[in-house]
Design a protein around this motif. Structure first.
Motif, PDB file in Angstrom:
ATOM      1  N   TYR A   3       3.238  -7.627   8.491  1.00 39.74           N
ATOM      2  CA  TYR A   3       3.951  -6.189   8.697  1.00 39.74           C
ATOM      3  C   TYR A   3       4.017  -5.836  10.179  1.00 39.74           C
ATOM      4  O   TYR A   3       2.900  -5.485  10.707  1.00 39.74           O
ATOM      5  N   ASN A   4       5.024  -6.462  10.740  1.00 41.95           N
ATOM      6  CA  ASN A   4       5.008  -6.255  12.461  1.00 41.95           C
ATOM      7  C   ASN A   4       5.463  -4.656  12.516  1.00 41.95           C
ATOM      8  O   ASN A   4       6.177  -4.250  11.544  1.00 41.95           O
ATOM      9  N   ILE A   5       5.596  -4.322  13.560  1.00 44.95           N
ATOM     10  CA  ILE A   5       5.821  -3.137  13.965  1.00 44.95           C
ATOM     11  C   ILE A   5       7.327  -2.738  14.022  1.00 44.95           C
ATOM     12  O   ILE A   5       7.677  -1.631  13.909  1.00 44.95           O
ATOM     13  N   ASN A   6       8.081  -3.720  14.075  1.00 46.13           N
ATOM     14  CA  ASN A   6       9.464  -3.553  14.086  1.00 46.13           C
ATOM     15  C   ASN A   6       9.903  -3.736  12.619  1.00 46.13           C
ATOM     16  O   ASN A   6      11.309  -3.305  12.602  1.00 46.13           O
ATOM     17  N   MET A   7       9.328  -3.795  11.932  1.00 45.09           N
ATOM     18  CA  MET A   7       9.856  -3.983  10.468  1.00 45.09           C
ATOM     19  C   MET A   7      10.020  -2.675   9.834  1.00 45.09           C
ATOM     20  O   MET A   7       8.976  -1.786  10.025  1.00 45.09           O
ATOM     21  N   ASN A   8      11.326  -2.274   9.364  1.00 44.38           N
ATOM     22  CA  ASN A   8      11.598  -0.909   8.851  1.00 44.38           C
ATOM     23  C   ASN A   8      10.842  -0.834   7.458  1.00 44.38           C
ATOM     24  O   ASN A   8      10.232  -1.559   6.845  1.00 44.38           O
ATOM     25  N   PHE A   9      10.744   0.604   7.089  1.00 45.38           N
ATOM     26  CA  PHE A   9      10.244   1.086   5.997  1.00 45.38           C
ATOM     27  C   PHE A   9      10.514   0.275   4.557  1.00 45.38           C
ATOM     28  O   PHE A   9       9.763  -0.075   3.854  1.00 45.38           O
ATOM     29  N   LEU A  10      12.014  -0.062   4.463  1.00 40.85           N
ATOM     30  CA  LEU A  10      12.238  -0.681   3.424  1.00 40.85           C
ATOM     31  C   LEU A  10      12.075  -1.982   3.316  1.00 40.85           C
ATOM     32  O   LEU A  10      11.450  -2.451   2.103  1.00 40.85           O
ATOM     33  N   ASN A  11      12.041  -2.718   4.371  1.00 46.03           N
ATOM     34  CA  ASN A  11      11.570  -4.196   4.475  1.00 46.03           C
ATOM     35  C   ASN A  11       9.948  -4.338   4.191  1.00 46.03           C
ATOM     36  O   ASN A  11       9.617  -5.062   3.451  1.00 46.03           O
ATOM     37  N   ARG A  12       9.208  -3.136   4.648  1.00 46.04           N
ATOM     38  CA  ARG A  12       7.937  -3.452   4.436  1.00 46.04           C
ATOM     39  C   ARG A  12       7.658  -3.051   2.950  1.00 46.04           C
ATOM     40  O   ARG A  12       6.758  -3.997   2.291  1.00 46.04           O
ATOM     41  N   LEU A  13       8.463  -1.953   2.399  1.00 50.98           N
ATOM     42  CA  LEU A  13       8.147  -1.806   0.896  1.00 50.98           C
ATOM     43  C   LEU A  13       8.610  -3.199  -0.001  1.00 50.98           C
ATOM     44  O   LEU A  13       7.953  -3.410  -0.784  1.00 50.98           O
ATOM     45  N   HIS A  14       9.822  -3.701   0.290  1.00 49.03           N
ATOM     46  CA  HIS A  14      10.237  -4.846  -0.338  1.00 49.03           C
ATOM     47  C   HIS A  14       9.279  -5.949  -0.292  1.00 49.03           C
ATOM     48  O   HIS A  14       8.853  -6.702  -1.154  1.00 49.03           O
ATOM     49  N   LEU A  15       8.713  -6.197   0.845  1.00 45.74           N
ATOM     50  CA  LEU A  15       7.539  -7.355   1.244  1.00 45.74           C
ATOM     51  C   LEU A  15       6.409  -7.022   0.460  1.00 45.74           C
ATOM     52  O   LEU A  15       5.858  -7.855  -0.229  1.00 45.74           O
ATOM     53  N   LEU A  16       5.968  -5.738   0.389  1.00 49.24           N
ATOM     54  CA  LEU A  16       4.655  -5.459  -0.392  1.00 49.24           C
ATOM     55  C   LEU A  16       5.117  -5.749  -1.731  1.00 49.24           C
ATOM     56  O   LEU A  16       4.238  -6.595  -2.287  1.00 49.24           O
ATOM     57  N   LEU A  17       5.871  -5.249  -2.502  1.00 47.92           N
ATOM     58  CA  LEU A  17       6.175  -5.462  -3.701  1.00 47.92           C
ATOM     59  C   LEU A  17       6.254  -7.047  -4.235  1.00 47.92           C
ATOM     60  O   LEU A  17       5.859  -7.390  -5.040  1.00 47.92           O
ATOM     61  N   THR A  18       7.147  -7.694  -3.178  1.00 52.78           N
ATOM     62  CA  THR A  18       7.213  -9.174  -3.464  1.00 52.78           C
ATOM     63  C   THR A  18       5.940  -9.942  -3.536  1.00 52.78           C
ATOM     64  O   THR A  18       5.861 -10.772  -4.226  1.00 52.78           O
ATOM     65  N   GLU A  19       5.044  -9.644  -2.632  1.00 50.93           N
ATOM     66  CA  GLU A  19       3.924 -10.195  -2.331  1.00 50.93           C
ATOM     67  C   GLU A  19       2.571  -9.568  -3.006  1.00 50.93           C
ATOM     68  O   GLU A  19       1.595  -9.857  -2.654  1.00 50.93           O
ATOM     69  N   MET A  57       1.298   6.132   7.118  1.00 44.36           N
ATOM     70  CA  MET A  57       1.720   7.430   7.128  1.00 44.36           C
ATOM     71  C   MET A  57       0.559   8.084   6.723  1.00 44.36           C
ATOM     72  O   MET A  57      -0.398   7.645   5.982  1.00 44.36           O
ATOM     73  N   PRO A  58       0.333   9.561   6.822  1.00 47.18           N
ATOM     74  CA  PRO A  58      -0.944  10.208   6.465  1.00 47.18           C
ATOM     75  C   PRO A  58      -1.211  10.255   5.096  1.00 47.18           C
ATOM     76  O   PRO A  58      -2.496  10.559   4.656  1.00 47.18           O
ATOM     77  N   ASN A  59      -0.204  10.406   4.308  1.00 47.69           N
ATOM     78  CA  ASN A  59      -0.391  10.697   2.893  1.00 47.69           C
ATOM     79  C   ASN A  59       0.693  10.436   2.197  1.00 47.69           C
ATOM     80  O   ASN A  59       1.706   9.927   2.416  1.00 47.69           O
ATOM     81  N   LEU A  60       0.443  10.389   0.553  1.00 45.85           N
ATOM     82  CA  LEU A  60       1.386  10.009  -0.333  1.00 45.85           C
ATOM     83  C   LEU A  60       2.650  10.903  -0.312  1.00 45.85           C
ATOM     84  O   LEU A  60       3.788  10.485  -0.356  1.00 45.85           O
ATOM     85  N   SER A  61       2.556  12.088   0.032  1.00 48.28           N
ATOM     86  CA  SER A  61       3.716  13.147   0.340  1.00 48.28           C
ATOM     87  C   SER A  61       4.747  12.494   1.208  1.00 48.28           C
ATOM     88  O   SER A  61       5.579  13.009   0.951  1.00 48.28           O
ATOM     89  N   SER A  62       4.241  12.152   2.543  1.00 42.82           N
ATOM     90  CA  SER A  62       5.274  11.766   3.583  1.00 42.82           C
ATOM     91  C   SER A  62       5.682  10.418   3.082  1.00 42.82           C
ATOM     92  O   SER A  62       7.140  10.312   3.314  1.00 42.82           O
ATOM     93  N   PHE A  63       5.093   9.484   2.471  1.00 43.97           N
ATOM     94  CA  PHE A  63       5.704   8.413   1.868  1.00 43.97           C
ATOM     95  C   PHE A  63       6.688   8.757   0.621  1.00 43.97           C
ATOM     96  O   PHE A  63       7.917   7.992   0.896  1.00 43.97           O
ATOM     97  N   SER A  68      12.516   9.565  -0.892  1.00 44.31           N
ATOM     98  CA  SER A  68      13.563  10.517  -1.223  1.00 44.31           C
ATOM     99  C   SER A  68      14.752  10.360  -0.098  1.00 44.31           C
ATOM    100  O   SER A  68      15.838  10.254  -0.658  1.00 44.31           O
ATOM    101  N   SER A  69      14.466  10.385   1.091  1.00 46.39           N
ATOM    102  CA  SER A  69      15.427  10.417   2.090  1.00 46.39           C
ATOM    103  C   SER A  69      16.263   8.931   2.007  1.00 46.39           C
ATOM    104  O   SER A  69      17.451   9.119   2.386  1.00 46.39           O
ATOM    105  N   TYR A  70      15.731   7.639   1.389  1.00 48.68           N
ATOM    106  CA  TYR A  70      16.610   6.893   0.999  1.00 48.68           C
ATOM    107  C   TYR A  70      17.235   6.846  -0.295  1.00 48.68           C
ATOM    108  O   TYR A  70      17.913   5.886  -0.647  1.00 48.68           O
ATOM    109  N   GLY A  71      17.151   7.935  -1.029  1.00 45.28           N
ATOM    110  CA  GLY A  71      17.768   8.054  -2.242  1.00 45.28           C
ATOM    111  C   GLY A  71      17.152   7.439  -3.654  1.00 45.28           C
ATOM    112  O   GLY A  71      17.524   7.490  -4.489  1.00 45.28           O
ATOM    113  N   PHE A  72      15.830   7.314  -3.274  1.00 47.49           N
ATOM    114  CA  PHE A  72      15.087   6.651  -4.577  1.00 47.49           C
ATOM    115  C   PHE A  72      14.836   8.090  -5.484  1.00 47.49           C
ATOM    116  O   PHE A  72      14.572   9.220  -4.902  1.00 47.49           O
ATOM    117  N   GLN A  73      14.719   7.932  -6.810  1.00 48.16           N
ATOM    118  CA  GLN A  73      14.313   8.689  -7.800  1.00 48.16           C
ATOM    119  C   GLN A  73      12.908   8.541  -8.397  1.00 48.16           C
ATOM    120  O   GLN A  73      12.699   7.419  -8.633  1.00 48.16           O
TER     121      GLN A  73
END
Length: 92
Positions: A3-19, A57-63, A68-73
């Motif tokens: 998880y390099n510092i240049n990886m965006n939020f969605l890429n981090r999430l996808h990598l986390l779930l995939t691995e 991120m500091p907490n689950l609410s931030s996550f 939500s900002s990306y349209g997840f339900q």
């Protein structure tokens, strides 16, 4: 996982779930078996380990605000009295 510092939020999430299996976190979070959403099995562990370490991120609410900002339900289910959180996005 790298998880390099240049990886965006969605890429981090996808990598986390995939691995998730290789990372040993499938009991905390994973893809839904049908692949159209992901599951947070253990909210407290997800917040204390994954949100702070992988997403810096500091907490689950931030996550959740970021999702939500990306349209997840969000969908909350209580199978056998256990709280399970699902997140869905049509294009994720």
């Amino acid at each position: 996982a790298n998880y390099n510092i240049n990886m965006n939020f969605l890429n981090r999430l996808h990598l986390l779930l995939t691995e998730a299996s290789e990372l040993g976190v499938t009991g905390i979070t994973s893809w839904h078996p049908y692949g159209r959403k992901f599951i947070i099995h253990k909210k407290e562990e997800f917040a204390s380990t994954i949100v702070s370490n992988i997403f810096e991120m500091p907490n689950l609410s931030s996550f959740e605000e970021k999702l939500s900002s990306y349209g997840f339900q969000r969908e909350d289910l209580f199978p056998r009295g256990k709280h399970v959180i699902f997140y869905f996005h049509e294009h994720f």
